[in-house]
Design an enzyme around this catalytic site. Structure first.
Site, PDB file in Angstrom:
ATOM      1  N   ILE A  86       0.852  -1.182   0.000  1.00 15.51           N
ATOM      2  CA  ILE A  86       0.000   0.000   0.000  1.00 15.51           C
ATOM      3  C   ILE A  86       0.891   1.235   0.000  1.00 15.51           C
ATOM      4  CG2 ILE A  86      -1.897  -1.131   1.216  1.00 15.51           C
ATOM      5  CD1 ILE A  86      -0.938   0.345   3.775  1.00 15.51           C
ATOM      6  N   TYR A 148       7.120   4.410   2.275  1.00 11.25           N
ATOM      7  CA  TYR A 148       7.125   3.388   1.224  1.00 11.25           C
ATOM      8  C   TYR A 148       8.559   3.046   0.810  1.00 11.25           C
ATOM      9  CZ  TYR A 148       5.797   1.081  -3.172  1.00 11.25           C
ATOM     10  OH  TYR A 148       5.632   0.180  -4.210  1.00 11.25           O
ATOM     11  N   GLY A 179       9.649  -0.713 -11.772  1.00  9.48           N
ATOM     12  CA  GLY A 179       9.478   0.725 -11.895  1.00  9.48           C
ATOM     13  C   GLY A 179       7.991   1.040 -11.939  1.00  9.48           C
TER      14      GLY A 179
END
Length: 241
Positions: A86, A148, A179
């Site tokens: 997430i 993240y 990516g």
């Protein structure tokens, strides 16, 4: 006998492509999801891949869920793909403790949870394939994503250490660092920002989920036993290391 494969975050985006690819390669594949039951059920109906719901950030939930999945699949997981993730983007000086902890739990601690609960059976059987889905942003960092980026960088270190521990037992552990791929998560990026990102990708486009899935399928194969502790960058040339 078909290898038993489990993919977390496996009913949408990259995870769904991986689940489809592993099933197509002959695996007995299953997918784990957390929140969107409607999409998960649609995925199950469309693909015939069984789905299981639990929170991969919760160790007890993983233990109970994995037990149910393995009973259904007829044996212990041999191929584990840790894909669940997430984002909760914010600049650090505005980031809340909840935004930090949710991302670390779902994107990094989940790898510990699932591997800790699966590794014993892999060691006993002398075979295992673990593929952890990291990110380009865990390699280079990203504005507004200290949580993240930290989690995905942690996945890379986790992968290397577990690979060292597991190699003698016939278990490979590798990381794939995509990516920017055309998924729902990337689609949520504002259009202007996405255009700037695409301009930085030498191949001139976003990646496709199926391109990530083909790499995972290769790493999951029995014939890939000499590859472990590696990080595979698949980002269109945006970040080369």
């Amino acid at each position: 006998m078909a290898r038993i494969a489990l993919i977390t975050g496996g009913t949408r985006g990259i995870g769904a492509a991986i689940a489809r690819s592993l099933k197509a390669s002959g695996c007995n594949a299953a997918a784990v999801y957390h929140g969107n039951a409607e999409k998960a059920e649609a995925f199950r109906r469309e693909t015939g891949i069984p789905v299981f719901q639990w929170d991969v950030a919760d160790f007890a939930a993983c233990a109970a869920g994995l037990k149910s999945a393995e009973q259904y699949l007829g044996g212990p997981v041999e191929i584990l793909v840790n894909n669940a993730g997430i984002t909760r983007d914010a600049l650090l000086h505005k980031m809340t403790p909840q935004q930090w902890s949710e991302v670390i739990a779902t994107d990094l601690t989940s790898c510990f949870n699932m591997c800790r609960l699966s590794i014993g059976a892999m060691r006993e059987r002398g075979f295992g394939r673990i593929i952890n889905i990291a990110s380009i942003n865990g390699q280079k960092g990203q504005f507004g994503q200290t949580n993240y980026s930290a989690a995905k960088a942690g996945v890379l270190g986790f992968t290397k250490a577990l690979a060292l521990e597991s190699a003698a037992k016939g278990i490979t552990v590798n990381a794939v660092a995509p990516g920017y791929v055309a998924t729902d998560m990337v689609a949520a990026v504002p259009r202007e920002a996405l255009a700037r990102i695409e301009a930085q990708i030498p191949v001139g486009r976003l990646g496709q989920a199926g391109e990530i899935a083909r790499l995972v399928q290769f790493l999951a194969a029995d014939e890939s036993g000499f590859i472990t502790g590696a990080t595979f960058s698949i980002n269109g040339g945006q970040y080369m290391i």
